[in-house]
Design a protein around this motif. Sequence first.
Motif, PDB file in Angstrom:
ATOM      1  N   THR A  40       0.826  -1.210   0.000  1.00  0.00           N
ATOM      2  CA  THR A  40       0.000   0.000   0.000  1.00  0.00           C
ATOM      3  C   THR A  40       0.859   1.258   0.000  1.00  0.00           C
ATOM      4  N   GLU A  41       1.913   1.262   0.818  1.00  0.00           N
ATOM      5  CA  GLU A  41       2.810   2.424   0.832  1.00  0.00           C
ATOM      6  C   GLU A  41       3.459   2.619  -0.527  1.00  0.00           C
ATOM      7  N   SER A  42       3.866   1.519  -1.150  1.00  0.00           N
ATOM      8  CA  SER A  42       4.483   1.610  -2.475  1.00  0.00           C
ATOM      9  C   SER A  42       3.498   2.156  -3.500  1.00  0.00           C
ATOM     10  N   THR A  43       2.241   1.761  -3.367  1.00  0.00           N
ATOM     11  CA  THR A  43       1.215   2.262  -4.285  1.00  0.00           C
ATOM     12  C   THR A  43       1.016   3.761  -4.119  1.00  0.00           C
ATOM     13  N   LEU A  44       0.933   4.215  -2.864  1.00  0.00           N
ATOM     14  CA  LEU A  44       0.769   5.647  -2.613  1.00  0.00           C
ATOM     15  C   LEU A  44       1.955   6.445  -3.163  1.00  0.00           C
ATOM     16  N   SER A  45       3.166   5.950  -2.906  1.00  0.00           N
ATOM     17  CA  SER A  45       4.353   6.650  -3.388  1.00  0.00           C
ATOM     18  C   SER A  45       4.417   6.640  -4.908  1.00  0.00           C
ATOM     19  N   PHE A  46       4.036   5.518  -5.525  1.00  0.00           N
ATOM     20  CA  PHE A  46       4.071   5.422  -6.978  1.00  0.00           C
ATOM     21  C   PHE A  46       3.083   6.402  -7.610  1.00  0.00           C
ATOM     22  N   LEU A  47       1.981   6.663  -6.907  1.00  0.00           N
ATOM     23  CA  LEU A  47       0.983   7.601  -7.425  1.00  0.00           C
ATOM     24  C   LEU A  47       1.305   9.047  -7.050  1.00  0.00           C
ATOM     25  N   GLY A  48       2.448   9.262  -6.383  1.00  0.00           N
ATOM     26  CA  GLY A  48       2.885  10.605  -6.067  1.00  0.00           C
ATOM     27  C   GLY A  48       2.288  11.198  -4.813  1.00  0.00           C
ATOM     28  N   LEU A  49       1.661  10.364  -3.956  1.00  0.00           N
ATOM     29  CA  LEU A  49       1.035  10.861  -2.737  1.00  0.00           C
ATOM     30  C   LEU A  49       1.693  10.289  -1.489  1.00  0.00           C
ATOM     31  N   GLY A  50       2.890   9.764  -1.637  1.00  0.00           N
ATOM     32  CA  GLY A  50       3.583   9.194  -0.490  1.00  0.00           C
ATOM     33  C   GLY A  50       4.623  10.143   0.057  1.00  0.00           C
ATOM     34  N   PHE A  51       5.815   9.620   0.288  1.00  0.00           N
ATOM     35  CA  PHE A  51       6.898  10.410   0.865  1.00  0.00           C
ATOM     36  C   PHE A  51       7.432  11.425  -0.145  1.00  0.00           C
ATOM     37  N   PRO A  52       8.123  12.465   0.343  1.00  0.00           N
ATOM     38  CA  PRO A  52       8.704  13.472  -0.560  1.00  0.00           C
ATOM     39  C   PRO A  52       9.683  12.838  -1.546  1.00  0.00           C
ATOM     40  N   PRO A  53       9.923  13.473  -2.689  1.00  0.00           N
ATOM     41  CA  PRO A  53      10.794  12.901  -3.725  1.00  0.00           C
ATOM     42  C   PRO A  53      12.217  12.619  -3.259  1.00  0.00           C
ATOM     43  N   ASP A  54      12.699  13.368  -2.256  1.00  0.00           N
ATOM     44  CA  ASP A  54      14.066  13.140  -1.786  1.00  0.00           C
ATOM     45  C   ASP A  54      14.156  12.041  -0.729  1.00  0.00           C
ATOM     46  N   THR A  55      13.045  11.378  -0.435  1.00  0.00           N
ATOM     47  CA  THR A  55      13.033  10.260   0.515  1.00  0.00           C
ATOM     48  C   THR A  55      12.900   8.966  -0.283  1.00  0.00           C
ATOM     49  N   PRO A  56      13.968   8.188  -0.409  1.00  0.00           N
ATOM     50  CA  PRO A  56      13.962   7.053  -1.341  1.00  0.00           C
ATOM     51  C   PRO A  56      13.312   5.781  -0.783  1.00  0.00           C
ATOM     52  N   THR A  57      11.988   5.783  -0.694  1.00  0.00           N
ATOM     53  CA  THR A  57      11.322   4.510  -0.415  1.00  0.00           C
ATOM     54  C   THR A  57      11.263   3.698  -1.706  1.00  0.00           C
ATOM     55  N   TRP A  58      10.964   2.430  -1.582  1.00  0.00           N
ATOM     56  CA  TRP A  58      10.905   1.586  -2.781  1.00  0.00           C
ATOM     57  C   TRP A  58       9.815   2.077  -3.737  1.00  0.00           C
ATOM     58  N   GLY A  59       8.666   2.458  -3.199  1.00  0.00           N
ATOM     59  CA  GLY A  59       7.600   2.972  -4.060  1.00  0.00           C
ATOM     60  C   GLY A  59       7.964   4.290  -4.706  1.00  0.00           C
ATOM     61  N   GLN A  60       8.655   5.168  -3.980  1.00  0.00           N
ATOM     62  CA  GLN A  60       9.084   6.445  -4.529  1.00  0.00           C
ATOM     63  C   GLN A  60      10.104   6.245  -5.651  1.00  0.00           C
ATOM     64  N   MET A  61      10.976   5.248  -5.509  1.00  0.00           N
ATOM     65  CA  MET A  61      11.955   4.953  -6.556  1.00  0.00           C
ATOM     66  C   MET A  61      11.262   4.454  -7.817  1.00  0.00           C
TER      67      MET A  61
END
Length: 303
Positions: A236-257
């Motif tokens: 779920t966290e990866s999905t949120l980050s992949f859709l641009g609603l997760g952690f800030p761009p400079d925080t490298p979670t797997w979904g953000q990457m």
Amino acid sequence: MTFESSKLKNYPSNSLWRNIWRRFCRNRLALLGLSLLVIIMTSVVIGPFFYHVSIDAIDFTQASTPPSWQHPFGTNDLGQDQLARVLFGGRISLTVGLMSMVVAIFLGTIIGAIAGLYGGVIDSVLMRLTDLFLSLPQLPLLLLVVYLFRDTIKVIAGPELGIFILVVIVIGGLNWMSVARLVRADVLKLREMEFMSAASAMGASPLRLISVHILPNVLSVIIVAATLAVGNGIITESTLSFLGLGFPPDTPTWGQMLFQAKDYLTWSPHMAFFPGLAIFVTVLSINYVGDGLRDAFDPKVRH
């Protein structure tokens, strides 16, 4: 069952846990999942202490380079080392999965135990509340809540901690329903047993009934549900980050990457491959462990 014998059930002996471990070890996929999970968790926890490469160092001369001896996982579009970011991002993704699991298990266990123990109107109200949450479309609701409250929580707790708290609460708060139903079903069976009647007759308070006599007997259900909830939280966290609603761009979670790599799939597929592989292997390992625990806690299962 006498009240004295129930104490043995409430406090499992070492032999019981040994039998559970033996049944778990008979499941090869569960052992494989546990081994991979230990390797992944060890890597993300202690890996950055040995792999001394900055996650923020920008080098445009090395932008989008494929895997090499210098950069085993290649680099992203800014020339940042992918391996360092995968290791660092794993800490965040796994922490989100674990903490959202704690929220979901806490809510589900409390609501399920209260509903099963008291029954009647309380049970009916809590189960209708559970049905209401089950009927809600989870992903759109997640996106809506994060979108509405992310700016407010950033002001209160900062961009990284604020988003972390919001994501954990939202994911955990929307994934407790299955736990509540499982716990309620077990409590409904337990409250009809003699040791529960004996404890009530001796004046045990509802809090003591839940904490001492009920929770130890539904521990197996909680452990299995908790294991699977971690994987769901990571996804779920990866999905949120992949859709641009997760952690800030400079925080490298797997979904953000993965979100940052989506525009470079044609000529730099490694940017998406390694974080995607990390998510896939981690969640698959957790599911294998969860299946193994479910079978291990069920003595009727034969491998």
